[in-house]
Write a protein that holds these residues in place. Structure first.
Motif, PDB file in Angstrom:
ATOM      1  N   GLN A  50       0.055   5.270  -0.497  1.00 49.95           N
ATOM      2  CA  GLN A  50      -0.806   6.196  -0.784  1.00 49.95           C
ATOM      3  C   GLN A  50      -0.351   7.589  -0.178  1.00 49.95           C
ATOM      4  O   GLN A  50       0.484   7.670   0.766  1.00 49.95           O
TER       5      GLN A  50
ATOM      6  N   ARG B 164      -9.682   1.986  -0.407  1.00 48.91           N
ATOM      7  CA  ARG B 164      -9.765   2.530  -1.774  1.00 48.91           C
ATOM      8  C   ARG B 164      -8.639   2.136  -2.848  1.00 48.91           C
ATOM      9  O   ARG B 164      -8.792   1.971  -3.813  1.00 48.91           O
ATOM     10  N   TYR B 165      -7.320   2.277  -1.994  1.00 47.82           N
ATOM     11  CA  TYR B 165      -6.263   1.941  -2.865  1.00 47.82           C
ATOM     12  C   TYR B 165      -6.359   0.569  -3.424  1.00 47.82           C
ATOM     13  O   TYR B 165      -6.021   0.268  -4.649  1.00 47.82           O
TER      14      TYR B 165
ATOM     15  N   GLU C 234      -8.801   0.120  -6.011  1.00 44.56           N
ATOM     16  CA  GLU C 234      -8.070   0.489  -7.376  1.00 44.56           C
ATOM     17  C   GLU C 234      -7.294  -0.244  -8.237  1.00 44.56           C
ATOM     18  O   GLU C 234      -7.222  -0.383  -9.413  1.00 44.56           O
ATOM     19  N   GLN C 235      -6.289  -0.955  -7.202  1.00 47.51           N
ATOM     20  CA  GLN C 235      -5.298  -1.941  -7.658  1.00 47.51           C
ATOM     21  C   GLN C 235      -6.053  -2.980  -8.492  1.00 47.51           C
ATOM     22  O   GLN C 235      -5.645  -3.603  -9.475  1.00 47.51           O
TER      23      GLN C 235
ATOM     24  N   SER D  52      -1.565   3.924   8.552  1.00 47.58           N
ATOM     25  CA  SER D  52      -2.397   3.791   7.423  1.00 47.58           C
ATOM     26  C   SER D  52      -3.865   4.138   7.757  1.00 47.58           C
ATOM     27  O   SER D  52      -4.472   3.623   8.367  1.00 47.58           O
TER      28      SER D  52
ATOM     29  N   VAL E  69       0.726  -1.223   0.122  1.00 48.67           N
ATOM     30  CA  VAL E  69      -0.046  -0.051   0.019  1.00 48.67           C
ATOM     31  C   VAL E  69       0.957   1.169  -0.157  1.00 48.67           C
ATOM     32  O   VAL E  69       1.769   1.407   0.877  1.00 48.67           O
TER      33      VAL E  69
ATOM     34  N   THR F 197      -6.723   3.218   2.605  1.00 49.34           N
ATOM     35  CA  THR F 197      -6.226   1.810   2.168  1.00 49.34           C
ATOM     36  C   THR F 197      -6.885   0.869   1.424  1.00 49.34           C
ATOM     37  O   THR F 197      -6.310   0.512   0.456  1.00 49.34           O
TER      38      THR F 197
END
Length: 313
Positions: free
Chosen positions: A87, A288-289, A292-293, A281, A85, A286
């Motif tokens: 961000q 959301r990230y 997205e991945q 974090s 992660v 986290t």
């Protein structure tokens, strides 16, 4: 597609976050019944042995934090991509921490804290300017470089050190074993952000501290460790503080966490302690990230911030 949440803390908040960011997807948690054949992704931190086994269709593992040492030592780690992660929220929090503590040492704030407790008016100190203080950042990745840029904006003389050679605009970057000693020799405030690997375990020890600059404006070198606790040898930190090899230390991470109540670090007058929260974090960011991945991957794009297993980070 199913996502498995494999953590050792409360799972319901993570279940709710991932359902919001991955609508219509099946979300599973350890300890409940689920179809192991359906699991394509795992979001985890500190997984218990066996919890990542028997997932024949697993495509990726996401670490719910910046570090991945908890996975590198996992027995039988599945041979799939591991994604860190990374961000903006976490990066900015770490930079805030570094600016705060570098300025604290620059302006001798701990001394003023003691003066306040003693009701002692002492305006006669003349601190150096930031440009006269050399900050060295061990671990010059995303977090290290962002901290470097913000410290440079404050006027500090900043350089980096990395295990492998890097070219970073506006900064001198030392590299590898050959570059470590000259990097330390020019450093008044040493910031440690290196990942924990077999090569870096215990790297923050007396031998390293003795190589730090002795001609600086702060009256002695300072250590700030917000990387991993097992990078540091705490008996060496204490002895180096006592004999003047180190002037002071800010520690956010420890060999054993939580820090035991009987640790002498708690009461040492030149140690500043924070409870491993320099760059926590933010859970929503986290989740959301990671979502997205997953969407990037399913659109045929590569994962970002992949872990290099040969390096361990």
């Amino acid at each position: 597609m199913s996502l498995l949440i494999a953590v050792t803390w409360e799972t319901q908040p993570w279940m709710e976050r991932f359902k919001r960011h991955l609508p219509g997807r099946e979300i599973a948690v350890l300890g409940e019944d689920f179809d192991r054949n359906a699991i394509r992704y795992v979001a985890t931190w500190g997984p218990k042995p066996g919890s990542l086994s028997g997932l024949p269709n697993l495509e990726a593992i996401f670490s719910l934090g910046a570090g991945v040492d908890h996975l590198m030592s996992y027995p039988g780690l599945p041979d799939v991509p591991i994604v860190r992660v990374s961000q903006d929220d976490l990066t900015h929090r770490m930079s805030e921490y570094m600016v705060l503590h570098c300025l604290m040492y620059l302006r001798d704030q701990r001394r003023y804290d003691e003066d306040q407790k003693a009701r002692r008016w002492n305006p006669d100190r003349s601190p150096p300017i930031a440009g006269d203080v050399r900050v060295g950042i061990m671990g010059f990745g995303v977090l290290g470089q962002d901290s470097a840029r913000k410290l440079k904006m404050m006027g500090f003389d900043v350089a980096g050190w990395s295990r492998t050679a890097k070219s970073v605009e506006r900064f001198e970057v030392y590299a590898g074993e050959k570059g470590l000693a000259p990097f330390l020799n020019r450093t008044d405030i040493l910031i440690s952000l290196v990942p924990l690997t077999p090569e870096t375990r215990g790297i923050l020890n007396r031998s390293l501290f003795e190589k730090l600059a002795r001609d600086g404006k702060l009256g002695g070198p300072v250590l700030i460790n917000a990387g991993r606790g097992k990078l540091q040898v705490e008996v060496d930190i204490l002895s180096c503080l006592d004999d003047g090899t180190l002037k002071a230390a800010t520690l956010d991470v420890f060999e054993t966490e939580p820090l035991p109540e009987d640790s002498p670090l708690w009461t040492h007058p030149r140690v500043t302690i924070t409870p491993h929260n320099s760059a926590v974090s933010e859970p929503e960011a986290t989740a959301r990230y990671i979502a997205e991945q997953i969407r990037r991957h399913e659109a045929g794009k590569p994962f970002e911030n992949l872990v290099d297993r040969t390096r361990g980070y």
